[in-house]
Design an enzyme around this catalytic site. Structure first.
Site, PDB file in Angstrom:
ATOM      1  CG  HIS A   1      22.337  55.752  71.012  1.00 44.42           C
ATOM      2  ND1 HIS A   1      21.553  56.863  71.231  1.00 44.42           N
ATOM      3  CD2 HIS A   1      23.528  55.905  70.613  1.00 44.42           C
ATOM      4  CE1 HIS A   1      22.798  57.931  71.254  1.00 44.42           C
ATOM      5  NE2 HIS A   1      23.694  57.239  70.751  1.00 44.42           N
TER       6      HIS A   1
ATOM      7  CG  ASN B   1      26.894  57.383  71.912  1.00 44.39           C
ATOM      8  OD1 ASN B   1      26.839  56.888  70.983  1.00 44.39           O
ATOM      9  ND2 ASN B   1      26.373  58.643  72.459  1.00 44.39           N
TER      10      ASN B   1
ATOM     11  CD  GLU C   1      22.112  63.699  75.230  1.00 48.35           C
ATOM     12  OE1 GLU C   1      23.384  63.554  75.675  1.00 48.35           O
ATOM     13  OE2 GLU C   1      21.906  64.476  74.463  1.00 48.35           O
TER      14      GLU C   1
ATOM     15  CG  ASN D   1      22.961  58.085  75.300  1.00 49.73           C
ATOM     16  OD1 ASN D   1      23.055  58.939  75.952  1.00 49.73           O
ATOM     17  ND2 ASN D   1      24.060  57.487  74.704  1.00 49.73           N
TER      18      ASN D   1
ATOM     19  CB  CYS E   1      20.646  63.140  71.559  1.00 51.61           C
ATOM     20  SG  CYS E   1      22.041  61.989  71.696  1.00 51.61           S
TER      21      CYS E   1
ATOM     22  CB  CYS F   1      28.925  63.989  72.073  1.00 47.58           C
ATOM     23  SG  CYS F   1      27.742  65.387  72.240  1.00 47.58           S
TER      24      CYS F   1
ATOM     25  N   GLY G   1      21.746  59.946  69.073  1.00 46.47           N
ATOM     26  CA  GLY G   1      20.528  59.482  69.008  1.00 46.47           C
ATOM     27  C   GLY G   1      19.765  59.621  67.821  1.00 46.47           C
TER      28      GLY G   1
HETATM   29  N1  LIG Z   1      24.795  61.312  76.962  1.00 43.09           N
HETATM   30  C1  LIG Z   1      25.679  60.737  75.786  1.00 43.09           C
HETATM   31  C2  LIG Z   1      26.753  61.488  75.201  1.00 43.09           C
HETATM   32  C3  LIG Z   1      26.378  62.749  74.267  1.00 43.09           C
HETATM   33  C4  LIG Z   1      25.600  62.401  73.257  1.00 43.09           C
HETATM   34  C5  LIG Z   1      25.172  63.914  72.659  1.00 43.09           C
HETATM   35  N2  LIG Z   1      24.390  64.775  73.110  1.00 43.09           N
HETATM   36  C6  LIG Z   1      25.225  63.635  71.002  1.00 43.09           C
HETATM   37  O1  LIG Z   1      24.497  64.909  70.312  1.00 43.09           O
HETATM   38  O2  LIG Z   1      25.275  62.740  70.346  1.00 43.09           O
HETATM   39  C7  LIG Z   1      26.371  59.143  76.228  1.00 43.09           C
HETATM   40  O3  LIG Z   1      26.227  59.006  77.514  1.00 43.09           O
HETATM   41  O4  LIG Z   1      26.654  58.429  75.403  1.00 43.09           O
END
Ligand SMILES: N[C@@H](CCC[C@H](N)C(=O)O)C(=O)O
Length: 276
Positions: free
Chosen positions: A161, A159, A210, A192, A219, A75, A222
């Protein structure tokens, strides 16, 4: 027991941050969902747990849970708040902090102006690393949504994307396509979903649906994924200003062999305690 926490945000992406270095608690998925509830709980997009490291070569371990209770790998906005938090709580005196996450290690630096610079590590493009069901890496994939072909780029910032180019983020179908792609079978761990409008070669506007939360005001990962996607396709040049509904981030990425650098603010809102 009473649990002490701090409410923070990075560009309106909001967090409950809990120090598990000096206090002990067990927070399961059901409790996290209750705490995340904006009417019956504290309300947040993500819960951030600050823990002692499990390795000697890093300063802390940082764990992230979405509002739906799922634990995730990374995150970006949370990483900046994490750095501000450990300094404010005097858990460290260092302004350069290394931290382990489930998505890999991050290096954080708190600048004199309070902004936080995060080395987010290298993006990964192999479908198995995202993960994405695809035969081979590509910069454009497509999937079917109710008979409509949706074209997207996909990559991992620790994570998963998906990045979709749109003519305008104002009219982008975030509420319709976001949940459909988040849960699409092509993404076995869900995804995401970023909707990116290129404004100039160094400036984009972005909205992100998200995984495990819904659309947020910002994000960080993101923003990194969108900038990387645009740079690798030759549409953008580094550094890129990413304007999200909650404000602006600067993203730098030189080439495939280098880390992505994200710089932006981290804000403490209030401290509280809650019976759990
Ligand atoms: N929802 C994301 C995790 C959080 C990402 C975040 N808000 C950011 O700032 O990068 C996931 O499920 O990977």
């Amino acid at each position: 027991m009473m649990l002490h926490f701090t409410k923070m945000h990075g560009l309106g992406n909001d967090f409950m941050v809990v120090d598990l270095v000096t206090q002990r608690a067990r927070l399961d998925a059901e409790l996290i969902r209750r705490l995340a509830d904006r009417r019956f709980g504290i309300g947040f997009d993500q819960l951030l747990l600050v823990e002692p490291p499990t390795r000697p070569d890093v300063d802390f371990r940082y764990r992230i849970f979405n509002a739906d209770g799922s634990e995730v790998e990374n995150c970006g906005n949370g990483a900046r708040c994490f750095a501000r938090f450990v300094l404010d709580q005097r858990l460290t005196t260092r302004r350069e902090i290394s931290v382990q996450t489930a998505g890999g290690d991050l290096q954080l630096r708190v600048a004199g102006d309070g902004r936080v610079r995060v080395d987010m590590g290298q993006p990964r493009f192999a479908p198995a690393d995202i993960p994405l069901n695809a035969e081979a890496p590509a910069s454009a994939y497509s999937l079917d949504h109710n008979g409509l072909e949706v074209t997207f780029d996909a990559l991992s910032m620790g994570n998963p994307h998906a990045v979709i180019d749109v003519a305008s983020v104002d009219s982008a179908p975030v509420a319709q396509l976001g949940p459909a792609i988040e849960a699409h079978p092509r993404f076995p761990h869900r995804v995401n979903v970023g909707f990116m409008e290129i404004v100039a070669e160094d400036r984009v506007r972005l909205r992100v649906f998200e995984r495990g939360v819904g659309e947020t005001l910002a994000c960080g990962t993101g923003a990194c994924a969108a900038a990387v996607s645009g740079i690798r396709r030759g549409l953008l040049t580094s550094p890129v200003s990413v304007t999200l509904p909650g404000g602006e981030l600067t993203i730098e990425w030189a080439n495939q062999a280098t880390s992505v650098i994200m710089t932006g603010p981290a804000v403490r809102v209030f401290d509280g305690r809650i019976a759990i």
